[in-house]
Design a protein around this motif. Structure first.
Motif, PDB file in Angstrom:
ATOM      1  N   TYR A   8     -15.438 -20.328 -27.685  1.00 23.75           N
ATOM      2  CA  TYR A   8     -14.637 -19.302 -27.494  1.00 23.75           C
ATOM      3  C   TYR A   8     -15.151 -18.324 -28.644  1.00 23.75           C
ATOM      4  CZ  TYR A   8     -11.884 -21.772 -24.116  1.00 23.75           C
ATOM      5  OH  TYR A   8     -11.224 -22.456 -22.794  1.00 23.75           O
ATOM      6  N   VAL A   9     -15.533 -18.786 -29.696  1.00 20.07           N
ATOM      7  CA  VAL A   9     -15.907 -17.945 -30.786  1.00 20.07           C
ATOM      8  C   VAL A   9     -17.241 -17.150 -30.552  1.00 20.07           C
ATOM      9  CG1 VAL A   9     -16.765 -17.753 -33.160  1.00 20.07           C
ATOM     10  CG2 VAL A   9     -14.563 -19.266 -32.692  1.00 20.07           C
ATOM     11  N   ILE A  10     -18.009 -17.783 -29.809  1.00 17.53           N
ATOM     12  CA  ILE A  10     -19.225 -17.093 -29.433  1.00 17.53           C
ATOM     13  C   ILE A  10     -19.135 -16.265 -28.369  1.00 17.53           C
ATOM     14  CG2 ILE A  10     -21.421 -17.933 -28.364  1.00 17.53           C
ATOM     15  CD1 ILE A  10     -21.407 -20.482 -30.038  1.00 17.53           C
ATOM     16  N   SER A 103     -12.021  -8.253 -31.617  1.00 18.78           N
ATOM     17  CA  SER A 103     -12.218  -8.511 -33.052  1.00 18.78           C
ATOM     18  C   SER A 103     -10.837  -9.347 -33.494  1.00 18.78           C
ATOM     19  CB  SER A 103     -12.339  -7.306 -33.601  1.00 18.78           C
ATOM     20  OG  SER A 103     -12.501  -7.457 -35.016  1.00 18.78           O
ATOM     21  N   ARG A 104      -9.699  -8.935 -33.305  1.00 19.81           N
ATOM     22  CA  ARG A 104      -8.621  -9.882 -33.814  1.00 19.81           C
ATOM     23  C   ARG A 104      -8.630 -11.170 -33.118  1.00 19.81           C
ATOM     24  NH1 ARG A 104      -6.131  -5.120 -32.657  1.00 19.81           N
ATOM     25  NH2 ARG A 104      -5.177  -5.812 -30.724  1.00 19.81           N
ATOM     26  N   LEU A 109      -9.755 -16.893 -33.949  1.00 18.40           N
ATOM     27  CA  LEU A 109     -10.450 -18.142 -33.624  1.00 18.40           C
ATOM     28  C   LEU A 109     -11.167 -18.647 -34.687  1.00 18.40           C
ATOM     29  CD1 LEU A 109     -11.640 -17.358 -29.797  1.00 18.40           C
ATOM     30  CD2 LEU A 109     -10.007 -19.026 -30.678  1.00 18.40           C
ATOM     31  N   ALA A 110     -12.108 -17.785 -35.440  1.00 19.40           N
ATOM     32  CA  ALA A 110     -12.771 -18.073 -36.511  1.00 19.40           C
ATOM     33  C   ALA A 110     -11.531 -18.633 -37.693  1.00 19.40           C
ATOM     34  CB  ALA A 110     -13.374 -16.845 -37.070  1.00 19.40           C
ATOM     35  N   ALA A 111     -10.718 -18.003 -37.977  1.00 16.36           N
ATOM     36  CA  ALA A 111      -9.574 -18.634 -38.803  1.00 16.36           C
ATOM     37  C   ALA A 111      -9.009 -20.092 -38.480  1.00 16.36           C
ATOM     38  CB  ALA A 111      -8.482 -17.781 -38.780  1.00 16.36           C
TER      39      ALA A 111
END
Length: 115
Positions: A8-10, A103-104, A109-111
């Motif tokens: 999902y991040v990618i 971006s949010r 997702l990165a967090a």
């Protein structure tokens, strides 16, 4: 089928990149349209000055004169370019909102991936 958080991040990063590219393309188109509008406005100013001189030399303006027809054509072109410009601006704004949302999502997702 379940996907990992990395998927999902990618995916979000790829969508963000595509939206950014689309935004850049739209910005380039808008800049081009703005230059065209500026040129058309200058042309209209020249035509208005010519028409003013024409009117001072003659008491009656021929409704089928070339200058009048050209002014009408240029005014129609200006309106069409302005409509296109407004549409493109709306598209850019919508894409920017999409990009901000992506971006949010990416940041969230990165967090989550980091925790």
């Amino acid at each position: 089928e379940e996907h990992s958080a990395a998927y999902y991040v990618i995916s979000a990063a790829q969508e963000k990149e595509e939206l950014q590219r689309q935004g850049d393309d739209l910005d380039a188109n808008i800049r081009k349209a703005e230059k065209e509008i500026h040129a058309l406005e200058n042309t209209i100013k020249v035509m208005n000055a010519r028409n003013s001189m024409y009117r001072t030399n003659f008491t009656k303006v021929d409704q089928s004169s070339e200058d009048l027809e050209e002014e009408k054509t240029l005014e129609e072109q200006r309106r069409a370019v302005m409509d296109k410009y407004k549409y493109k601006r709306r598209q850019v704004r919508d894409l920017q909102e999409d990009l901000d949302a992506m971006s949010r999502t990416y940041d969230n997702l990165a967090a989550e991936e980091g925790t």
